[in-house]
Design a protein around this motif. Sequence first.
Motif, PDB file in Angstrom:
ATOM      1  N   PHE A 220       0.820  -1.210   0.000  1.00  0.00           N
ATOM      2  CA  PHE A 220       0.000   0.000   0.000  1.00  0.00           C
ATOM      3  C   PHE A 220       0.856   1.264   0.000  1.00  0.00           C
ATOM      4  O   PHE A 220       0.449   2.281  -0.556  1.00  0.00           O
ATOM      5  N   SER A 221       2.039   1.205   0.591  1.00  0.00           N
ATOM      6  CA  SER A 221       2.963   2.346   0.516  1.00  0.00           C
ATOM      7  C   SER A 221       3.409   2.573  -0.920  1.00  0.00           C
ATOM      8  O   SER A 221       3.499   3.711  -1.391  1.00  0.00           O
ATOM      9  N   LYS A 222       3.697   1.486  -1.611  1.00  0.00           N
ATOM     10  CA  LYS A 222       4.091   1.582  -3.014  1.00  0.00           C
ATOM     11  C   LYS A 222       2.941   2.156  -3.845  1.00  0.00           C
ATOM     12  O   LYS A 222       3.150   3.033  -4.688  1.00  0.00           O
ATOM     13  N   LEU A 223       1.725   1.691  -3.589  1.00  0.00           N
ATOM     14  CA  LEU A 223       0.565   2.217  -4.313  1.00  0.00           C
ATOM     15  C   LEU A 223       0.343   3.695  -3.993  1.00  0.00           C
ATOM     16  O   LEU A 223      -0.052   4.464  -4.867  1.00  0.00           O
ATOM     17  N   SER A 224       0.619   4.096  -2.760  1.00  0.00           N
ATOM     18  CA  SER A 224       0.475   5.510  -2.386  1.00  0.00           C
ATOM     19  C   SER A 224       1.438   6.383  -3.180  1.00  0.00           C
ATOM     20  O   SER A 224       1.080   7.487  -3.611  1.00  0.00           O
ATOM     21  N   ALA A 225       2.652   5.886  -3.365  1.00  0.00           N
ATOM     22  CA  ALA A 225       3.621   6.644  -4.166  1.00  0.00           C
ATOM     23  C   ALA A 225       3.127   6.789  -5.608  1.00  0.00           C
ATOM     24  O   ALA A 225       3.201   7.876  -6.198  1.00  0.00           O
ATOM     25  N   PHE A 226       2.623   5.693  -6.170  1.00  0.00           N
ATOM     26  CA  PHE A 226       2.096   5.765  -7.534  1.00  0.00           C
ATOM     27  C   PHE A 226       0.852   6.650  -7.609  1.00  0.00           C
ATOM     28  O   PHE A 226       0.603   7.306  -8.622  1.00  0.00           O
ATOM     29  N   TYR A 227       0.077   6.690  -6.533  1.00  0.00           N
ATOM     30  CA  TYR A 227      -1.097   7.573  -6.482  1.00  0.00           C
ATOM     31  C   TYR A 227      -0.655   9.035  -6.560  1.00  0.00           C
ATOM     32  O   TYR A 227      -1.236   9.836  -7.303  1.00  0.00           O
ATOM     33  N   CYS A 228       0.378   9.388  -5.816  1.00  0.00           N
ATOM     34  CA  CYS A 228       0.896  10.763  -5.853  1.00  0.00           C
ATOM     35  C   CYS A 228       1.413  11.109  -7.243  1.00  0.00           C
ATOM     36  O   CYS A 228       1.152  12.213  -7.753  1.00  0.00           O
ATOM     37  N   ILE A 229       2.115  10.186  -7.859  1.00  0.00           N
ATOM     38  CA  ILE A 229       2.607  10.411  -9.223  1.00  0.00           C
ATOM     39  C   ILE A 229       1.431  10.575 -10.186  1.00  0.00           C
ATOM     40  O   ILE A 229       1.439  11.441 -11.061  1.00  0.00           O
ATOM     41  N   SER A 230       0.405   9.763  -9.995  1.00  0.00           N
ATOM     42  CA  SER A 230      -0.780   9.834 -10.856  1.00  0.00           C
ATOM     43  C   SER A 230      -1.472  11.186 -10.719  1.00  0.00           C
ATOM     44  O   SER A 230      -1.929  11.765 -11.715  1.00  0.00           O
ATOM     45  N   ILE A 231      -1.544  11.708  -9.522  1.00  0.00           N
ATOM     46  CA  ILE A 231      -2.162  13.024  -9.314  1.00  0.00           C
ATOM     47  C   ILE A 231      -1.343  14.108 -10.012  1.00  0.00           C
ATOM     48  O   ILE A 231      -1.902  15.007 -10.664  1.00  0.00           O
ATOM     49  N   LEU A 232      -0.028  14.021  -9.908  1.00  0.00           N
ATOM     50  CA  LEU A 232       0.821  14.994 -10.604  1.00  0.00           C
ATOM     51  C   LEU A 232       0.629  14.906 -12.117  1.00  0.00           C
ATOM     52  O   LEU A 232       0.554  15.940 -12.799  1.00  0.00           O
TER      53      LEU A 232
ATOM     54  N   ALA B  72      -7.804   4.480 -10.793  1.00  0.00           N
ATOM     55  CA  ALA B  72      -6.827   4.013 -11.787  1.00  0.00           C
ATOM     56  C   ALA B  72      -5.702   3.226 -11.118  1.00  0.00           C
ATOM     57  O   ALA B  72      -5.318   2.141 -11.584  1.00  0.00           O
ATOM     58  N   VAL B  73      -5.179   3.738 -10.022  1.00  0.00           N
ATOM     59  CA  VAL B  73      -4.076   3.061  -9.328  1.00  0.00           C
ATOM     60  C   VAL B  73      -4.558   1.754  -8.707  1.00  0.00           C
ATOM     61  O   VAL B  73      -3.862   0.732  -8.777  1.00  0.00           O
ATOM     62  N   CYS B  74      -5.729   1.765  -8.115  1.00  0.00           N
ATOM     63  CA  CYS B  74      -6.259   0.531  -7.513  1.00  0.00           C
ATOM     64  C   CYS B  74      -6.522  -0.537  -8.571  1.00  0.00           C
ATOM     65  O   CYS B  74      -6.255  -1.717  -8.348  1.00  0.00           O
ATOM     66  N   PHE B  75      -7.049  -0.125  -9.713  1.00  0.00           N
ATOM     67  CA  PHE B  75      -7.289  -1.069 -10.806  1.00  0.00           C
ATOM     68  C   PHE B  75      -5.969  -1.616 -11.332  1.00  0.00           C
ATOM     69  O   PHE B  75      -5.822  -2.813 -11.577  1.00  0.00           O
ATOM     70  N   ALA B  76      -4.983  -0.746 -11.478  1.00  0.00           N
ATOM     71  CA  ALA B  76      -3.667  -1.170 -11.953  1.00  0.00           C
ATOM     72  C   ALA B  76      -3.013  -2.138 -10.972  1.00  0.00           C
ATOM     73  O   ALA B  76      -2.262  -3.034 -11.377  1.00  0.00           O
ATOM     74  N   ALA B  77      -3.303  -1.978  -9.685  1.00  0.00           N
ATOM     75  CA  ALA B  77      -2.715  -2.858  -8.669  1.00  0.00           C
ATOM     76  C   ALA B  77      -3.135  -4.309  -8.868  1.00  0.00           C
ATOM     77  O   ALA B  77      -2.351  -5.232  -8.589  1.00  0.00           O
ATOM     78  N   ILE B  78      -4.338  -4.526  -9.359  1.00  0.00           N
ATOM     79  CA  ILE B  78      -4.790  -5.900  -9.630  1.00  0.00           C
ATOM     80  C   ILE B  78      -3.870  -6.558 -10.653  1.00  0.00           C
ATOM     81  O   ILE B  78      -3.386  -7.669 -10.464  1.00  0.00           O
TER      82      ILE B  78
END
Length: 190
Positions: free
Chosen positions: A32-44, A85-91
């Motif tokens: 979930f930490s890794k997904l959080s980082a990708f979430y921040c990148i996705s927002i940017l 998007a990030v949650c779907f990609a995590a699957i």
Amino acid sequence: MLPISLTLINEAHSGTLIRLKTFPISMHRYFFSKLSAFYCISILQFLLLTLIGLRLVPLIVDSPPIDYEQILTLLPMGLFICLSAVCFAAIFAAMVNSFEQAIVVGGGINIILAALSGFMVPFDIMPEALQNIAQFSPMFWSAQLIKLNMVDTPFIESGTNIIKLCLFSVMCLAVSSLLFSRKIRELLWN
């Protein structure tokens, strides 16, 4: 999908995930930490593409630029869109085992969802069967959020699509968590 998938594939192939299993940390917290980082990148990325689309593109095509206030109203919607998007990609990141699988599955799913969302093919000219299928697409819900914002619809009217995106995100997180747990259990020292 691809960056998250490729990161996990590299970590599995390099032995990083196996080494992390020996540390006194929760693998779910790591995931979930890794997904959080990708979430921040996705927002940017969302912010950058929004600025380009609403300020730079109008300048190129000689039309008036969109007001910054309207760009700011897109930000809350972008938070939900990026989350789904990030949650779907995590699957798919937890499911695929090779670069080739990630590219084929990620690219294929994105093209199908984009075609059904109304981004590639206008929703109004789709056959009725595809319009019905599109109603279940998270990319369609995202497109609807953006379209509602572009015609100055009050944010509260977007609530249905936001709720759908949130429920979709929670469901995807649960599935990706289960798949990641299975992937971690199957890792062995070479």
